[in-house]
Design a protein around this motif. Structure first.
Motif, PDB file in Angstrom:
ATOM      1  N   ARG A 121       0.852  -1.197   0.000  1.00 14.47           N
ATOM      2  CA  ARG A 121       0.000   0.000   0.000  1.00 14.47           C
ATOM      3  C   ARG A 121       0.883   1.240   0.000  1.00 14.47           C
ATOM      4  N   PHE A 122       1.451   1.557  -1.158  1.00 15.26           N
ATOM      5  CA  PHE A 122       2.375   2.703  -1.189  1.00 15.26           C
ATOM      6  C   PHE A 122       1.955   3.794  -2.170  1.00 15.26           C
ATOM      7  N   ARG A 123       0.857   3.577  -2.895  1.00 14.81           N
ATOM      8  CA  ARG A 123       0.486   4.549  -3.937  1.00 14.81           C
ATOM      9  C   ARG A 123      -0.146   5.814  -3.339  1.00 14.81           C
ATOM     10  N   ILE A 124       0.058   6.922  -4.002  1.00 11.45           N
ATOM     11  CA  ILE A 124      -0.467   8.199  -3.520  1.00 11.45           C
ATOM     12  C   ILE A 124      -1.262   8.869  -4.630  1.00 11.45           C
ATOM     13  N   VAL A 125      -2.492   9.253  -4.291  1.00 15.32           N
ATOM     14  CA  VAL A 125      -3.354   9.915  -5.278  1.00 15.32           C
ATOM     15  C   VAL A 125      -3.146  11.421  -5.178  1.00 15.32           C
ATOM     16  N   THR A 126      -2.910  12.056  -6.330  1.00 15.72           N
ATOM     17  CA  THR A 126      -2.696  13.518  -6.370  1.00 15.72           C
ATOM     18  C   THR A 126      -3.628  14.134  -7.421  1.00 15.72           C
ATOM     19  N   PHE A 127      -3.569  15.455  -7.546  1.00 16.82           N
ATOM     20  CA  PHE A 127      -4.553  16.175  -8.370  1.00 16.82           C
ATOM     21  C   PHE A 127      -3.890  16.988  -9.474  1.00 16.82           C
ATOM     22  N   GLU A 128      -4.577  17.057 -10.615  1.00 10.84           N
ATOM     23  CA  GLU A 128      -4.078  17.873 -11.723  1.00 10.84           C
ATOM     24  C   GLU A 128      -3.940  19.325 -11.288  1.00 10.84           C
ATOM     25  N   GLY A 129      -2.871  19.955 -11.742  1.00  8.55           N
ATOM     26  CA  GLY A 129      -2.622  21.358 -11.382  1.00  8.55           C
ATOM     27  C   GLY A 129      -1.842  21.488 -10.093  1.00  8.55           C
ATOM     28  N   ALA A 130      -1.564  20.334  -9.453  1.00 10.62           N
ATOM     29  CA  ALA A 130      -0.850  20.361  -8.175  1.00 10.62           C
ATOM     30  C   ALA A 130       0.598  20.794  -8.366  1.00 10.62           C
ATOM     31  N   PHE A 131       1.165  21.344  -7.316  1.00  9.23           N
ATOM     32  CA  PHE A 131       2.598  21.582  -7.267  1.00  9.23           C
ATOM     33  C   PHE A 131       3.099  21.182  -5.893  1.00  9.23           C
ATOM     34  N   HIS A 132       4.078  20.279  -5.857  1.00 10.49           N
ATOM     35  CA  HIS A 132       4.588  19.815  -4.568  1.00 10.49           C
ATOM     36  C   HIS A 132       6.100  19.961  -4.433  1.00 10.49           C
ATOM     37  N   GLY A 133       6.765  20.542  -5.428  1.00 11.64           N
ATOM     38  CA  GLY A 133       8.203  20.744  -5.328  1.00 11.64           C
ATOM     39  C   GLY A 133       8.931  20.207  -6.543  1.00 11.64           C
ATOM     40  N   ARG A 134      10.277  20.247  -6.504  1.00  8.13           N
ATOM     41  CA  ARG A 134      11.078  19.912  -7.682  1.00  8.13           C
ATOM     42  C   ARG A 134      12.037  18.745  -7.471  1.00  8.13           C
ATOM     43  N   THR A 135      11.904  18.009  -6.375  1.00  4.71           N
ATOM     44  CA  THR A 135      12.700  16.786  -6.242  1.00  4.71           C
ATOM     45  C   THR A 135      12.080  15.702  -7.123  1.00  4.71           C
ATOM     46  N   LEU A 136      12.774  14.585  -7.277  1.00  2.93           N
ATOM     47  CA  LEU A 136      12.259  13.548  -8.174  1.00  2.93           C
ATOM     48  C   LEU A 136      10.906  13.020  -7.710  1.00  2.93           C
ATOM     49  N   ALA A 137      10.733  12.829  -6.400  1.00  2.00           N
ATOM     50  CA  ALA A 137       9.438  12.325  -5.920  1.00  2.00           C
ATOM     51  C   ALA A 137       8.359  13.390  -6.040  1.00  2.00           C
ATOM     52  N   THR A 138       8.719  14.651  -5.748  1.00  2.00           N
ATOM     53  CA  THR A 138       7.665  15.670  -5.754  1.00  2.00           C
ATOM     54  C   THR A 138       7.275  16.097  -7.173  1.00  2.00           C
ATOM     55  N   ILE A 139       8.163  15.947  -8.170  1.00  2.00           N
ATOM     56  CA  ILE A 139       7.698  16.209  -9.544  1.00  2.00           C
ATOM     57  C   ILE A 139       6.796  15.060 -10.000  1.00  2.00           C
ATOM     58  N   ALA A 140       7.055  13.860  -9.503  1.00  4.12           N
ATOM     59  CA  ALA A 140       6.157  12.746  -9.823  1.00  4.12           C
ATOM     60  C   ALA A 140       4.795  12.983  -9.180  1.00  4.12           C
ATOM     61  N   ALA A 141       4.804  13.503  -7.952  1.00  3.98           N
ATOM     62  CA  ALA A 141       3.541  13.797  -7.255  1.00  3.98           C
ATOM     63  C   ALA A 141       2.792  14.912  -7.969  1.00  3.98           C
ATOM     64  N   GLY A 142       3.501  15.942  -8.396  1.00  2.00           N
ATOM     65  CA  GLY A 142       2.867  17.068  -9.088  1.00  2.00           C
ATOM     66  C   GLY A 142       2.347  16.663 -10.464  1.00  2.00           C
ATOM     67  N   GLY A 143       3.066  15.735 -11.083  1.00  2.00           N
ATOM     68  CA  GLY A 143       2.586  15.144 -12.327  1.00  2.00           C
ATOM     69  C   GLY A 143       2.620  16.038 -13.549  1.00  2.00           C
ATOM     70  N   GLN A 144       3.278  17.213 -13.467  1.00  5.00           N
ATOM     71  CA  GLN A 144       3.298  18.120 -14.618  1.00  5.00           C
ATOM     72  C   GLN A 144       4.350  17.671 -15.619  1.00  5.00           C
ATOM     73  N   PRO A 145       3.916  17.351 -16.852  1.00  6.60           N
ATOM     74  CA  PRO A 145       4.875  16.866 -17.861  1.00  6.60           C
ATOM     75  C   PRO A 145       6.066  17.796 -18.035  1.00  6.60           C
ATOM     76  N   LYS A 146       5.831  19.124 -17.967  1.00  6.85           N
ATOM     77  CA  LYS A 146       6.940  20.048 -18.232  1.00  6.85           C
ATOM     78  C   LYS A 146       8.033  19.947 -17.164  1.00  6.85           C
ATOM     79  N   TYR A 147       7.691  19.504 -15.970  1.00  2.00           N
ATOM     80  CA  TYR A 147       8.705  19.355 -14.921  1.00  2.00           C
ATOM     81  C   TYR A 147       9.334  17.957 -14.912  1.00  2.00           C
TER      82      TYR A 147
END
Ligand SMILES: *Cc1c(COP(=O)(O)O)cnc(C)c1O
Length: 399
Positions: A121-147
């Motif tokens: 149970r490790f998956r995390i649900v996030t939302f479009e338009g989110a911003f959570h930072g610029r580390t590798l995990a937080t760009i994955a969380a933010g999900g923005q293709p440009k980042y």
């Protein structure tokens, strides 16, 4: 030709150099005064050179800067106690930035399920338009293709759903979901508040499914919306929360807060930081809280928000071809513009006022929370001036 800058070319910087600041005002090297409605992107919560913060920093600078977390740090215990007494949380982990506070939040959620024998149970649900930072995990969380582009495989375990699609969200929460991660007010995404009712529904869904609820209040927290934390408007609370920006008032400081249950997996050795929570940062963080928690401070933020919103609504009514919508809560405000938002930001800069562009064609207004009514009116009059310059109806009316 001037030599190329030795800096990474990661920023498109405005050609402005500031030398000093005082409250909501900045002074550039060439002696011009600017009204600061950017506040270092919601960081300078008490404005520039706040005397209480300057005194706290100087006093600590004479004593002790850094120790590492190999020793006890009384300033950490004091700040953690004050934060946990003021919130849902029982535990705090101090960091140097927002992204690190999010990393801690994500690890804490995953370890919680791991400690209960549910490591899958490790998956995390996030939302479009989110911003959570610029580390590798937080760009994955933010999900923005440009980042994400060009940085190799996206860190596994983040599932993104539309900002406002309950059916998609329910479908995304499965038996592998560790947590839902959301900003109660999206900042970079365009000052988009999540309705209070939706936050309550999220809490209920998490309770039903044993999923942890993580709030990213890096931008919306520490008084910015007129409550200590934005989620307080909804009456519910998360299990884990990431905080940064305003809590340091300009000193790099973040914190991951959690209930003791949610933090149960974070046993000795599971996480660490060299700098996080050092005595210098703790002195400033405690000084910021002295001011924000003082009687009447949050009320001041709410009062000034009213002044701002009334003024902005009037500007919107006068220039509907420039301003489409006023958004936000407290002093986390957004103007969705009809013209490109960058034109408004540039126009304001030409009138010596700083603002911050955001997604969804929004101009963010994030003044220091200490702003006076008079300074707010000055800001509104500059916005009015720029709106009138950008308005095509101006010529029509004056003709
Ligand atoms: C700024 C921000 C972050 C990242 O913070 P850094 O200090 O830049 O790492 C994360 N989440 C939100 C909502 C933010 O606004």
């Amino acid at each position: 030709m001037a030599p190329a800058s030795p800096l990474f070319e990661t920023y498109n910087r405005a050609p402005l150099r500031f030398e000093r600041g005082d409250g909501v005002w900045l002074t550039s090297e060439d002696g011009k005064r600017y009204l600061d409605f950017a506040a270092g992107i919601a960081v300078n919560s008490l404005g520039h050179s706040h005397p209480h913060l300057v005194a706290a920093l100087k006093e600590q600078a004479d004593k002790l800067w850094h120790l590492s977390n190999l020793y006890e740090i009384p300033g950490q215990e004091r700040l953690a106690r004050r934060l946990t007494e003021a919130t849902f949380a029982d535990r705090a982990f101090f960091t140097n930035s927002g992204a690190e506070a999010l990393e801690c939040a994500i690890k804490t959620a995953r370890r919680y399920h791991h400690a209960r024998g549910q490591g899958e149970r490790f998956r995390i649900v996030t939302f479009e338009g989110a911003f959570h930072g610029r580390t590798l995990a937080t760009i994955a969380a933010g999900g923005q293709p440009k980042y994400l582009e060009g940085f190799g495989p996206k860190v596994e375990g983040f599932d993104q759903v539309p900002f406002d699609d309950w059916a998609a969200l329910e479908a995304a929460v499965t038996e592998d979901t560790a947590a839902i991660l959301i900003e109660p007010v999206q900042g970079e995404g365009g000052v988009r508040p999540v309705p209070d009712e939706r936050l309550r529904q999220l809490r209920a869904l998490c309770d039903e499914t044993g999923t942890l609820l993580i709030f990213d209040e890096v931008q919306s927290g520490v008084g910015r919306t007129g409550k200590l934390f934005a989620h307080e408007w909804s009456g519910i609370s998360p299990d884990i929360m990431a905080v940064a920006k305003g809590i340091g008032g300009g000193f790099p400081l973040g914190v991951c807060l959690a209930t003791s249950e949610a933090a149960a997996g974070m046993v000795p050795g599971t996480h660490g930081t060299t700098y996080g929570g050092n005595p210098l940062a703790m002195a400033v963080g405690n000084a910021v809280l002295d001011v924000i928690l003082a009687d009447g401070f949050l009320e001041h933020v709410r009062d000034l928000s009213l002044v701002a919103k009334q003024g902005l609504e009037a500007i919107k009514d006068r220039y509907p071809d420039v301003v489409a919508e006023i958004r936000g809560r407290g002093l986390m405000l957004g103007l969705k513009t009809v013209v490109p938002n960058t034109e408004m930001v540039a126009g304001l800069r030409a009138h010596h006022m700083l603002s911050v562009p955001a997604g969804d064609n929004v101009v963010r207004l994030l003044p220091p929370l200490t702003i006076t009514a008079e300074e707010m009116r000055e800001g509104l009059s500059r916005i009015d001036m720029v709106a009138s310059e950008l308005s095509s109806s101006k010529q029509a009316i004056s003709a």
